[in-house]
Design an enzyme around this catalytic site. Structure first.
Site, PDB file in Angstrom:
ATOM      1  N   CYS A 100       1.035  -1.298  -0.043  1.00 15.44           N
ATOM      2  CA  CYS A 100      -0.104   0.028   0.092  1.00 15.44           C
ATOM      3  C   CYS A 100       1.027   1.393   0.017  1.00 15.44           C
ATOM      4  CB  CYS A 100      -0.684   0.030   1.212  1.00 15.44           C
ATOM      5  SG  CYS A 100      -2.004   1.293   1.470  1.00 15.44           S
ATOM      6  N   HIS A 142      -9.305  -3.872  -1.336  1.00 13.48           N
ATOM      7  CA  HIS A 142      -8.161  -3.053  -0.823  1.00 13.48           C
ATOM      8  C   HIS A 142      -8.522  -1.560  -1.015  1.00 13.48           C
ATOM      9  CE1 HIS A 142      -3.718  -1.952   0.174  1.00 13.48           C
ATOM     10  NE2 HIS A 142      -4.342  -0.937  -0.164  1.00 13.48           N
ATOM     11  N   GLU A 143      -8.762  -1.043  -1.936  1.00 14.89           N
ATOM     12  CA  GLU A 143      -9.143   0.507  -2.256  1.00 14.89           C
ATOM     13  C   GLU A 143     -10.289   0.960  -1.445  1.00 14.89           C
ATOM     14  OE1 GLU A 143      -6.788   1.933  -3.199  1.00 14.89           O
ATOM     15  OE2 GLU A 143      -5.428   0.550  -4.158  1.00 14.89           O
ATOM     16  N   HIS A 146      -9.961   1.487   2.148  1.00 17.42           N
ATOM     17  CA  HIS A 146      -9.552   2.814   2.743  1.00 17.42           C
ATOM     18  C   HIS A 146     -10.698   3.675   2.908  1.00 17.42           C
ATOM     19  CE1 HIS A 146      -5.060   2.697   2.064  1.00 17.42           C
ATOM     20  NE2 HIS A 146      -5.410   2.238   0.827  1.00 17.42           N
TER      21      HIS A 146
HETATM   22 NI    NI Z   1      -3.710   1.078  -0.064  1.00 15.47          NI
END
Ligand code: NI
Length: 174
Positions: A100, A142-143, A146
């Site tokens: 990341c 994953h995004e 966030h």
């Molecule tokens: Ni990330």
């Protein structure tokens, strides 16, 4: 536009739940997305979420043709995804050494569902829906994490499988 500073783990904004985008086709949204693409390209990211450049809005981008940080990864279409919703398909999951841009130089082994359906809006407010599997599904998850204040290290099941990128990748290759 501009390459922005990427906030690193420990910055409180990365822990916030981001706000939905209410209005499309604004100069602010267009500028945000342009800055995100510039920043992702310079850092060789596979994806980027708006909170990583200090904007707490539910906007992510991703896309991979050939990425030196993930040389084995299959291509992922270049995408702007706003106010996303993710639904897991099936009960298969797999593991990958994730990285990341907000956790520079590190990798950790993370288990995630293999297949997802995701929907949301593009840059112009057009709704779309896709199914994804493998690396594509992983990047989306994953995004979107966030946007809920979740960084991948929080999902590592065994913290012994978290370490410096060069050490980890060397150990995996051996
Ligand atoms: Ni990330």
């Amino acid at each position: 536009m501009a390459v922005k500073e990427v906030l690193r783990m420990g910055h409180p904004l990365l822990l916030q739940v981001a706000e939905p985008v209410a209005e499309f086709n604004t100069s602010a949204l267009d500028a945000l997305i342009a800055d995100m693409f510039d920043t992702m390209a310079v850092r060789n990211g596979a994806g980027l979420a708006a909170p990583q450049i200090g904007v707490s809005r539910r906007v992510v981008i991703f896309g991979v043709e050939h990425n030196p940080r993930y040389p084995e990864a299959e291509p992922v279409p270049t995408t702007v995804l706003i106010n996303p919703v993710i639904e897991v398909i099936g009960d298969e999951d797999d593991e990958m050494w994730e990285g990341c841009l907000s956790v520079p130089g590190m990798r950790g082994l993370v288990r995630r569902p293999t297949c997802v359906r995701y929907s949301g809006f593009d840059q112009h407010g057009q709704r779309f829906e896709r199914e994804a599997h493998g690396f594509h599904a992983r990047v989306v998850q994953h995004e979107c994490d966030h946007l809920d204040g979740i960084l991948y290290p929080y999902r590592i099941e065994d913290l012994r499988l978290f370490g410096f990128e060069d050490e980890v990748l060397k150990a995996v290759a051996d």
